[in-house]
Write a protein that holds these residues in place. Structure first.
Motif, PDB file in Angstrom:
ATOM      1  N   ARG A  57       0.856  -1.183   0.000  1.00 49.73           N
ATOM      2  CA  ARG A  57       0.000   0.000   0.000  1.00 49.73           C
ATOM      3  C   ARG A  57       0.896   1.238   0.000  1.00 49.73           C
ATOM      4  N   THR A  58       0.589   2.195  -0.872  1.00 49.29           N
ATOM      5  CA  THR A  58       1.318   3.457  -0.919  1.00 49.29           C
ATOM      6  C   THR A  58       0.295   4.583  -0.879  1.00 49.29           C
ATOM      7  N   ASP A  59       0.773   5.807  -0.780  1.00 49.94           N
ATOM      8  CA  ASP A  59      -0.137   6.958  -0.832  1.00 49.94           C
ATOM      9  C   ASP A  59      -0.861   7.024  -2.169  1.00 49.94           C
ATOM     10  N   ALA A  60      -0.247   6.472  -3.217  1.00 55.37           N
ATOM     11  CA  ALA A  60      -0.843   6.481  -4.559  1.00 55.37           C
ATOM     12  C   ALA A  60      -1.667   5.226  -4.843  1.00 55.37           C
ATOM     13  N   GLY A  61      -1.839   4.368  -3.841  1.00 56.16           N
ATOM     14  CA  GLY A  61      -2.598   3.129  -4.039  1.00 56.16           C
ATOM     15  C   GLY A  61      -1.683   1.915  -3.938  1.00 56.16           C
ATOM     16  N   TRP A  62      -2.200   0.761  -4.313  1.00 56.95           N
ATOM     17  CA  TRP A  62      -1.455  -0.491  -4.215  1.00 56.95           C
ATOM     18  C   TRP A  62      -0.489  -0.614  -5.388  1.00 56.95           C
ATOM     19  N   LYS A  63       0.777  -0.943  -5.072  1.00 60.88           N
ATOM     20  CA  LYS A  63       1.798  -1.075  -6.115  1.00 60.88           C
ATOM     21  C   LYS A  63       2.504  -2.414  -5.980  1.00 60.88           C
ATOM     22  N   LEU A  64       2.943  -2.922  -7.135  1.00 61.85           N
ATOM     23  CA  LEU A  64       3.648  -4.197  -7.167  1.00 61.85           C
ATOM     24  C   LEU A  64       5.001  -4.111  -6.479  1.00 61.85           C
ATOM     25  N   TRP A  65       5.263  -5.084  -5.646  1.00 55.99           N
ATOM     26  CA  TRP A  65       6.531  -5.201  -4.956  1.00 55.99           C
ATOM     27  C   TRP A  65       7.305  -6.376  -5.548  1.00 55.99           C
ATOM     28  N   SER A  66       6.558  -7.443  -5.886  1.00 56.10           N
ATOM     29  CA  SER A  66       7.203  -8.629  -6.431  1.00 56.10           C
ATOM     30  C   SER A  66       6.219  -9.405  -7.311  1.00 56.10           C
ATOM     31  N   HIS A  67       6.747  -9.950  -8.396  1.00 54.60           N
ATOM     32  CA  HIS A  67       5.982 -10.832  -9.287  1.00 54.60           C
ATOM     33  C   HIS A  67       6.825 -12.078  -9.480  1.00 54.60           C
ATOM     34  N   HIS A  68       6.231 -13.234  -9.248  1.00 61.51           N
ATOM     35  CA  HIS A  68       6.936 -14.500  -9.447  1.00 61.51           C
ATOM     36  C   HIS A  68       6.018 -15.424 -10.232  1.00 61.51           C
ATOM     37  N   ALA A  69       6.488 -15.856 -11.402  1.00 61.40           N
ATOM     38  CA  ALA A  69       5.683 -16.725 -12.262  1.00 61.40           C
ATOM     39  C   ALA A  69       6.471 -17.976 -12.608  1.00 61.40           C
ATOM     40  N   SER A  70       5.774 -19.099 -12.612  1.00 62.19           N
ATOM     41  CA  SER A  70       6.419 -20.378 -12.878  1.00 62.19           C
ATOM     42  C   SER A  70       5.522 -21.219 -13.787  1.00 62.19           C
ATOM     43  N   PRO A  71       6.113 -21.867 -14.804  1.00 64.79           N
ATOM     44  CA  PRO A  71       5.299 -22.691 -15.699  1.00 64.79           C
ATOM     45  C   PRO A  71       4.717 -23.896 -14.960  1.00 64.79           C
ATOM     46  N   VAL A  72       3.571 -24.343 -15.418  1.00 61.91           N
ATOM     47  CA  VAL A  72       2.916 -25.509 -14.842  1.00 61.91           C
ATOM     48  C   VAL A  72       3.260 -26.717 -15.705  1.00 61.91           C
ATOM     49  N   LEU A  73       3.681 -27.787 -15.055  1.00 59.92           N
ATOM     50  CA  LEU A  73       3.942 -29.021 -15.776  1.00 59.92           C
ATOM     51  C   LEU A  73       2.624 -29.749 -15.991  1.00 59.92           C
ATOM     52  N   THR A  74       2.422 -30.206 -17.207  1.00 54.03           N
ATOM     53  CA  THR A  74       1.212 -30.966 -17.526  1.00 54.03           C
ATOM     54  C   THR A  74       1.629 -32.311 -18.086  1.00 54.03           C
ATOM     55  N   GLU A  75       0.685 -33.210 -18.165  1.00 54.02           N
ATOM     56  CA  GLU A  75       0.965 -34.526 -18.710  1.00 54.02           C
ATOM     57  C   GLU A  75       0.717 -34.505 -20.211  1.00 54.02           C
ATOM     58  N   ASN A  76       1.707 -34.978 -21.004  1.00 56.34           N
ATOM     59  CA  ASN A  76       1.515 -35.004 -22.455  1.00 56.34           C
ATOM     60  C   ASN A  76       0.787 -36.286 -22.865  1.00 56.34           C
ATOM     61  N   ALA A  77       0.565 -36.465 -24.146  1.00 56.13           N
ATOM     62  CA  ALA A  77      -0.204 -37.592 -24.661  1.00 56.13           C
ATOM     63  C   ALA A  77       0.410 -38.937 -24.275  1.00 56.13           C
ATOM     64  N   GLU A  78       1.724 -38.997 -24.086  1.00 62.11           N
ATOM     65  CA  GLU A  78       2.387 -40.247 -23.725  1.00 62.11           C
ATOM     66  C   GLU A  78       2.372 -40.489 -22.214  1.00 62.11           C
ATOM     67  N   GLY A  79       1.732 -39.604 -21.464  1.00 63.13           N
ATOM     68  CA  GLY A  79       1.645 -39.757 -20.022  1.00 63.13           C
ATOM     69  C   GLY A  79       2.872 -39.254 -19.281  1.00 63.13           C
ATOM     70  N   GLU A  80       3.750 -38.541 -19.989  1.00 63.88           N
ATOM     71  CA  GLU A  80       4.958 -38.007 -19.366  1.00 63.88           C
ATOM     72  C   GLU A  80       4.728 -36.554 -18.979  1.00 63.88           C
ATOM     73  N   ASP A  81       5.424 -36.113 -17.917  1.00 66.20           N
ATOM     74  CA  ASP A  81       5.337 -34.702 -17.538  1.00 66.20           C
ATOM     75  C   ASP A  81       5.984 -33.866 -18.618  1.00 66.20           C
ATOM     76  N   ASP A  82       5.350 -32.758 -18.937  1.00 68.42           N
ATOM     77  CA  ASP A  82       5.845 -31.868 -19.963  1.00 68.42           C
ATOM     78  C   ASP A  82       5.490 -30.452 -19.545  1.00 68.42           C
ATOM     79  N   GLU A  83       6.399 -29.502 -19.819  1.00 71.62           N
ATOM     80  CA  GLU A  83       6.116 -28.106 -19.508  1.00 71.62           C
ATOM     81  C   GLU A  83       4.978 -27.640 -20.401  1.00 71.62           C
ATOM     82  N   SER A  84       4.020 -26.951 -19.837  1.00 72.55           N
ATOM     83  CA  SER A  84       2.883 -26.475 -20.612  1.00 72.55           C
ATOM     84  C   SER A  84       3.287 -25.337 -21.520  1.00 72.55           C
ATOM     85  N   THR A  85       3.302 -25.597 -22.818  1.00 72.16           N
ATOM     86  CA  THR A  85       3.645 -24.563 -23.796  1.00 72.16           C
ATOM     87  C   THR A  85       2.623 -24.499 -24.913  1.00 72.16           C
ATOM     88  N   GLY A  86       1.515 -25.145 -24.753  1.00 70.12           N
ATOM     89  CA  GLY A  86       0.465 -25.005 -25.751  1.00 70.12           C
ATOM     90  C   GLY A  86       0.032 -26.210 -26.420  1.00 70.12           C
TER      91      GLY A  86
END
Length: 167
Positions: free
Chosen positions: A138-167
């Motif tokens: 919280r600031t005098d000007a409103g709420w401001k970003l302090w930190s952003h952390h993003a991580s890819p989600v691993l999904t299962e591909n057609a062969e049943g193996e874990d794969d990074e989700s890229t589309g």
């Protein structure tokens, strides 16, 4: 309306503004959404801004970026190399304690790179599933970003193996 409920709504609006600025490629707007030393009452003439309220960012697959300059440069780079990006946020949870707020969400990202040499519009669109945590102050000007952390989600591909989700 109670103050805590109002805080949650204001943080939700700040979080939405962050993603909308990214979608529009509006670097000026994006820059105003990140915490500055002066937002914390730090006089940069007498104090090293790195000592107080340093911002940080982790993009999927990137190392930790610290300091306002590094973080904003990363967004300028992303915007310069992405012709199209759209975020569909799901599983959004907001928690506010005092002057700090935590937003966790799933970013369902649809993006395209630079246009192919022989055509118009963005390159092929790619979907990506990413989980993100955004921390606001919280600031005098409103709420401001302090930190952003993003991580890819691993999904299962057609062969049943874990794969990074890229589309």
């Amino acid at each position: 309306m109670s103050a805590p409920h109002t805080d949650v709504e204001q943080v939700e609006l700040a979080n939405t503004a962050f993603y909308e600025a990214l979608e529009r490629g509006d670097f000026e707007e994006l820059s105003t959404l990140w915490l500055t030393p002066s937002d914390l009452g730090v006089d940069e003439t007498y104090h090293d801004p790195a000592d107080t309220g340093v911002v940080s960012c982790v993009h999927p697959g990137w190392p930790v970026l610290t300091g306002r300059g590094e973080v904003l440069r990363s967004y300028a780079l992303i915007m310069a190399n992405t012709d199209y990006i759209q975020f569909f946020l799901t599983d959004v949870h907001v928690s506010v304690t005092g002057d700090t707020a935590l937003v966790s969400c799933t970013e369902n990202i649809l993006s395209g790179g630079p246009a192919p040499e022989d055509g118009d519009g963005p390159g092929p669109l790619v979907g990506q599933l990413v989980v993100a945590t955004n921390v606001f102050r919280r600031t005098d000007a409103g709420w401001k970003l302090w930190s952003h952390h993003a991580s890819p989600v691993l999904t299962e591909n057609a062969e049943g193996e874990d794969d990074e989700s890229t589309g």
